[in-house]
Design an enzyme around this catalytic site. Structure first.
Site, mmCIF file in Angstrom:
data_model
loop_
_atom_site.group_PDB
_atom_site.id
_atom_site.type_symbol
_atom_site.label_atom_id
_atom_site.label_comp_id
_atom_site.label_asym_id
_atom_site.label_seq_id
_atom_site.Cartn_x
_atom_site.Cartn_y
_atom_site.Cartn_z
ATOM 1 N N VAL A 142 0.816 -1.223 0.000
ATOM 2 C CA VAL A 142 0.000 0.000 0.000
ATOM 3 C C VAL A 142 0.848 1.272 0.000
ATOM 4 O O VAL A 142 0.308 2.380 -0.108
ATOM 5 C CB VAL A 142 -1.022 0.028 1.170
ATOM 6 C CG1 VAL A 142 -2.043 -1.086 1.016
ATOM 7 C CG2 VAL A 142 -0.336 -0.022 2.525
ATOM 8 N N SER A 178 1.339 -2.429 8.488
ATOM 9 C CA SER A 178 2.620 -1.898 8.992
ATOM 10 C C SER A 178 3.374 -3.002 9.708
ATOM 11 O O SER A 178 2.766 -3.818 10.400
ATOM 12 C CB SER A 178 2.404 -0.758 9.996
ATOM 13 O OG SER A 178 3.658 -0.290 10.480
ATOM 14 N N TYR A 217 9.048 3.891 13.342
ATOM 15 C CA TYR A 217 7.647 3.508 13.569
ATOM 16 C C TYR A 217 6.893 4.656 14.235
ATOM 17 O O TYR A 217 5.826 5.067 13.782
ATOM 18 C CB TYR A 217 7.606 2.265 14.451
ATOM 19 C CG TYR A 217 6.227 1.685 14.698
ATOM 20 C CD1 TYR A 217 5.471 1.169 13.663
ATOM 21 C CD2 TYR A 217 5.690 1.631 15.988
ATOM 22 C CE1 TYR A 217 4.213 0.608 13.893
ATOM 23 C CE2 TYR A 217 4.452 1.070 16.228
ATOM 24 C CZ TYR A 217 3.716 0.560 15.179
ATOM 25 O OH TYR A 217 2.477 0.002 15.418
#
Ligand code: UDP
Length: 322
Positions: free
Chosen positions: A57, A75, A145
């Site tokens: 994505v 993720s 992150y």
């Protein structure tokens, strides 16, 4: 209703997909399988209301036909993944979220962003309410992150405010359950795999750091309620029942009747010393709180890993991230 789940082959994405199918949705799952696994959705092979597209994505997302909702869960989500996949982690949080929001705008779909307690970093406020802005090291190993998810929240609010996209933001705290990868590197899966294999339980640092563990069914219920609620600001979803890592090791040892010994390992860089959600907002706007206590949730999770062990599919746990 037709919805897209990004990260559908992952731990949370696959459980969420199951729930959405139960609710009567048609689900399009998307995953690039760098940390997800087709095994997590293998049971949906003959499910007529489920389709799967292997796609990253972070690249333009093309979905033919209408969409009513997007659950953006794609993720890497474990500290060892951030070390191995730092650029992909940044890209999916930033470019992937941008693409998902663009798709939501084009399809007039509601979008729920899976954000994280990591936006609070190593918190100086305890427990963490949504109003706390956090204490993040932008250039540390976890920064890829933390900052990607902070950017994801910022662009989600911008699309809501500028383009009127109907958005939701869930700040997800430590969650555990079946379909975690045995070599995922996170504390619950590591400790269970080590206890079942009779290997040392790797306690990073002195084990006095705390986390608060939410069982996956509680988490998915919170996500479902948030999707259906009318709130655009972030909402914490997690279990406020707090344990030190040493305490967790004792609970896992008792639950597995394992004779494994504890082994001290270095504390990873920027490892948060405490973490516990303030869930008063979720309680008031979602009428939600977790129901599964740690011993019960661990029992289900241990059974899952025992089943993998019986199939010879338990890999040795990874090295310390320290
Ligand atoms: N941890 C540990 N041993 C392990 C894996 C993790 O002591 O084998 C500790 C880690 O240092 C952290 C906590 O457990 O303090 C939770 O780590 P995890 O990777 O599960 O997630 P985090 O909450 O840090 O993102």
């Amino acid at each position: 209703m037709r919805v897209l789940v990004t990260g559908a082959a992952g731990f949370l994405g696959s459980h969420l997909t199951d729930r959405l199918l139960q609710e009567g949705f048609s689900v399009l799952g998307m995953d690039n399988l760098i940390t997800g696994s087709l095994e997590n959705i293998a049971h949906l092979e003959n499910e007529p209301h489920f389709d799967f597209i292997e796609h990253d994505v972070s690249k333009y997302i093309d979905v033919p036909g209408g969409l009513d909702g997007i659950f953006h869960f794609a993720s890497p989500a474990s500290p060892i993944d951030y070390l191995e996949l730092p650029i992909q982690t940044l890209k999916v949080g930033a470019l992937g979220t941008h693409n998902a929001l663009g798709l939501a705008k084009a399809k007039d779909a509601r979008l729920l962003l899976a954000s994280t307690s990591e936006v609070y970093g190593d918190p100086l406020v305890h427990p963490q309410p949504e109003s706390y802005w956090g204490n993040v090291n932008p250039i540390g190993p976890r920064g890829v992150y933390d900052e990607a998810k902070r950017f994801a929240e910022a662009i989600t609010m911008a699309y809501h405010r500028c383009h009127g996209v109907d958005t939701r933001i869930a700040r997800i705290f430590n969650t555990y359950g079946s379909r975690m990868r045995p070599n995922d590197g996170r504390v619950v899966s590591n400790f269970i795999v080590q206890a079942l294999s009779g290997e040392p339980i790797t306690v990073y640092g002195d084990g006095s750091q705390s986390r608060s563990f939410c069982y996956v069914s509680d988490l998915i219920e919170g996500i479902w309620r948030l999707f259906n609620a009318d709130i655009h600001n972030p909402v914490n979803v997690g279990n406020p029942d707090e344990y030190t890592i040493r305490q967790l090791a004792d609970v896992v040892l008792a639950a597995t009747s394992s004779g494994s010994k504890l082994e001290a390992m270095p504390l990873p860089i920027d490892d948060p010393m405490v973490r516990k959600p303030d869930i008063s907002l979720a309680a008031s706007v979602l009428d939600w709180k977790p129901e599964v206590v740690l011993e019960v949730g661990l029992g289900h999770t241990i059974a899952y890993f025992q089943e993998l062990q019986a199939r010879g599919a338990l890999k040795t746990s990874p090295e310390s991230t320290g």
